[in-house]
Design a protein around this motif. Structure first.
Motif, PDB file in Angstrom:
ATOM      1  N   VAL A 143      68.766  23.125  -2.799  1.00  0.00           N
ATOM      2  CA  VAL A 143      69.433  23.112  -1.492  1.00  0.00           C
ATOM      3  C   VAL A 143      68.903  24.273  -0.652  1.00  0.00           C
ATOM      4  O   VAL A 143      68.754  25.385  -1.169  1.00  0.00           O
ATOM      5  N   PRO A 144      68.594  24.059   0.633  1.00  0.00           N
ATOM      6  CA  PRO A 144      68.137  25.165   1.480  1.00  0.00           C
ATOM      7  C   PRO A 144      69.137  26.319   1.476  1.00  0.00           C
ATOM      8  O   PRO A 144      70.338  26.110   1.562  1.00  0.00           O
ATOM      9  N   GLY A 145      68.625  27.537   1.334  1.00  0.00           N
ATOM     10  CA  GLY A 145      69.487  28.715   1.324  1.00  0.00           C
ATOM     11  C   GLY A 145      69.961  29.110  -0.057  1.00  0.00           C
ATOM     12  O   GLY A 145      70.689  30.077  -0.209  1.00  0.00           O
ATOM     13  N   MET A 146      69.559  28.343  -1.065  1.00  0.00           N
ATOM     14  CA  MET A 146      69.957  28.639  -2.445  1.00  0.00           C
ATOM     15  C   MET A 146      68.737  29.084  -3.239  1.00  0.00           C
ATOM     16  O   MET A 146      67.606  28.733  -2.930  1.00  0.00           O
ATOM     17  N   THR A 147      68.982  29.842  -4.283  1.00  0.00           N
ATOM     18  CA  THR A 147      67.936  30.317  -5.179  1.00  0.00           C
ATOM     19  C   THR A 147      68.546  30.498  -6.561  1.00  0.00           C
ATOM     20  O   THR A 147      69.682  30.111  -6.786  1.00  0.00           O
TER      21      THR A 147
END
Length: 104
Positions: free
Chosen positions: A73-77
């Motif tokens: 998901v964008p913004g996740m790591t």
């Protein structure tokens, strides 16, 4: 000298044909009766300080586990076992409005 004149004439003829082709293209564009533009909402959006991601019908739905999906998901790591929000730490996860317990 004749070859030079012939080359110049040929170059002018090519330019003239390109101009005609451009004019014909513009005429075809002007003849359009209707244009349909399709779009959609982004899969991830911010709402009231929360990041909301739609999963159904997206490539994210093909993830094997929740952890695998979250790190895509964008913004996740992070890793499958410990996903993180960039610059914020461990996320609170809600699925269909229900808070999920943090993994131990």
């Amino acid at each position: 000298m004749t070859a030079l004149v012939m080359a110049m004439f040929w170059a002018m003829a090519v330019q003239a044909q390109e101009s005609l082709d451009s004019i014909e293209s513009v005429e075809r564009l002007v003849a359009l009766q209707e244009v349909v533009i399709k779009g959609g909402l982004p899969n991830t959006r911010l709402k009231a300080g929360a990041m909301i991601t739609r999963i159904e019908g997206t490539p994210l739905a093909q993830s094997g586990t929740l952890g695998e999906m979250l790190i895509k998901v964008p913004g996740m790591t992070g890793t499958d076992e410990a996903p993180e929000v960039l610059g914020r730490g461990s996320p609170l996860i809600y699925i269909n409005g229900r808070k999920m317990p943090k993994p131990e």
